[in-house]
Design a protein around this motif. Sequence first.
Motif, short mmCIF file in Angstrom:
data_model
loop_
_atom_site.label_atom_id
_atom_site.label_comp_id
_atom_site.label_asym_id
_atom_site.label_seq_id
_atom_site.Cartn_x
_atom_site.Cartn_y
_atom_site.Cartn_z
N GLY A 43 0.82 -1.20 0.00
CA GLY A 43 0.00 0.00 0.00
C GLY A 43 0.85 1.25 0.00
N PRO A 44 0.20 2.37 -0.26
CA PRO A 44 0.93 3.65 -0.31
C PRO A 44 1.30 4.10 1.10
CG PRO A 44 -1.42 4.02 -0.58
CD PRO A 44 -1.22 2.53 -0.56
N PRO A 45 2.30 5.00 1.19
CA PRO A 45 2.65 5.56 2.50
C PRO A 45 1.46 6.34 3.08
CG PRO A 45 4.28 6.17 0.85
CD PRO A 45 3.14 5.50 0.13
N ALA A 46 1.45 6.48 4.37
CA ALA A 46 0.39 7.27 5.02
C ALA A 46 0.46 8.70 4.51
CB ALA A 46 0.58 7.23 6.53
N LYS A 47 -0.65 9.38 4.56
CA LYS A 47 -0.72 10.75 4.06
C LYS A 47 0.36 11.63 4.70
CE LYS A 47 -3.88 14.53 3.33
NZ LYS A 47 -5.22 15.03 3.49
N GLY A 48 1.14 12.30 3.87
CA GLY A 48 2.20 13.19 4.35
C GLY A 48 3.54 12.51 4.54
N ASP A 49 3.59 11.20 4.52
CA ASP A 49 4.86 10.49 4.68
C ASP A 49 5.48 10.24 3.32
OD1 ASP A 49 4.57 10.38 7.38
OD2 ASP A 49 3.93 8.28 7.45
N LYS A 50 6.74 10.62 3.16
CA LYS A 50 7.46 10.34 1.91
C LYS A 50 7.93 8.89 1.91
CE LYS A 50 9.32 14.99 1.63
NZ LYS A 50 10.52 15.79 1.72
N ASP A 51 8.24 8.40 3.09
CA ASP A 51 8.82 7.08 3.24
C ASP A 51 7.99 6.32 4.26
OD1 ASP A 51 10.49 4.90 3.37
OD2 ASP A 51 12.30 6.05 3.77
N LYS A 52 7.84 5.04 4.03
CA LYS A 52 7.06 4.22 4.96
C LYS A 52 7.91 3.77 6.16
CE LYS A 52 4.57 1.08 2.81
NZ LYS A 52 3.93 0.18 1.85
N SER A 53 9.20 4.05 6.14
CA SER A 53 10.08 3.71 7.26
C SER A 53 10.16 4.91 8.20
CB SER A 53 11.47 3.37 6.74
OG SER A 53 11.41 2.25 5.90
N TYR A 54 10.48 4.62 9.46
CA TYR A 54 10.59 5.68 10.46
C TYR A 54 11.43 5.20 11.62
CZ TYR A 54 6.75 2.96 12.48
OH TYR A 54 5.97 1.93 12.97
N TYR A 55 11.83 6.15 12.48
CA TYR A 55 12.60 5.83 13.67
C TYR A 55 11.69 5.87 14.90
CZ TYR A 55 17.11 6.52 11.30
OH TYR A 55 18.19 6.41 10.47
N ILE A 56 12.07 5.12 15.92
CA ILE A 56 11.51 5.29 17.25
C ILE A 56 12.60 6.01 18.05
CG2 ILE A 56 10.67 4.14 19.34
CD1 ILE A 56 8.83 3.78 16.89
N ASN A 63 10.04 10.88 11.78
CA ASN A 63 10.37 10.69 10.37
C ASN A 63 11.88 10.63 10.18
OD1 ASN A 63 7.68 10.77 9.56
ND2 ASN A 63 7.71 13.00 9.37
N LEU A 64 12.30 9.83 9.20
CA LEU A 64 13.73 9.72 8.88
C LEU A 64 14.33 11.08 8.55
CD1 LEU A 64 13.75 6.52 6.62
CD2 LEU A 64 14.14 6.66 9.08
N SER A 65 13.54 11.94 7.92
CA SER A 65 14.04 13.25 7.47
C SER A 65 14.36 14.19 8.63
CB SER A 65 13.02 13.91 6.55
OG SER A 65 11.79 14.12 7.24
N GLU A 66 13.95 13.86 9.85
CA GLU A 66 14.24 14.70 11.00
C GLU A 66 15.65 14.46 11.55
OE1 GLU A 66 10.98 15.12 13.94
OE2 GLU A 66 9.92 13.70 12.63
N PHE A 67 16.33 13.43 11.04
CA PHE A 67 17.65 13.04 11.55
C PHE A 67 18.75 13.30 10.54
CE2 PHE A 67 14.66 10.74 14.09
CZ PHE A 67 15.27 10.59 15.32
N ASP A 68 19.95 13.51 11.05
CA ASP A 68 21.15 13.62 10.23
C ASP A 68 21.59 12.19 9.92
OD1 ASP A 68 23.71 13.89 9.19
OD2 ASP A 68 24.23 15.56 10.52
N SER A 69 21.15 11.66 8.79
CA SER A 69 21.38 10.25 8.46
C SER A 69 22.86 9.90 8.36
CB SER A 69 20.65 9.86 7.18
OG SER A 69 21.10 10.64 6.10
#
Length: 84
Positions: A43-56, A63-69
């Motif tokens: 299925g598609p990512p949730a609304k507003g999510d670019k990526d279906k992966s995330y951090y705890i 969101n992954l984008s909140e971190f300095d990868s």
Amino acid sequence: MKSLFLAFLAFFILSSCSTLHSTSNSTLIRDCPEEKIVNRMPGPPAKGDKDKSYYIYKGKRKNLSEFDSKWIDENCDVKETVVY
């Protein structure tokens, strides 16, 4: 005189760019998250999510984008959980 002005202008522009770059990196989180969730459910990512992966992080979804990868790759050993 004109070349001195151009040299000063070039220095000012370059120093402004590097300051902007370092400022944008400082807004990213540089701390190790507890876990990375890789969502492989169909299925598609949730609304507003670019990526279906995330951090705890600190018990919350981030969101992954909140971190300095790059920083995380170099400094952290993050447990990765794949969900289907």
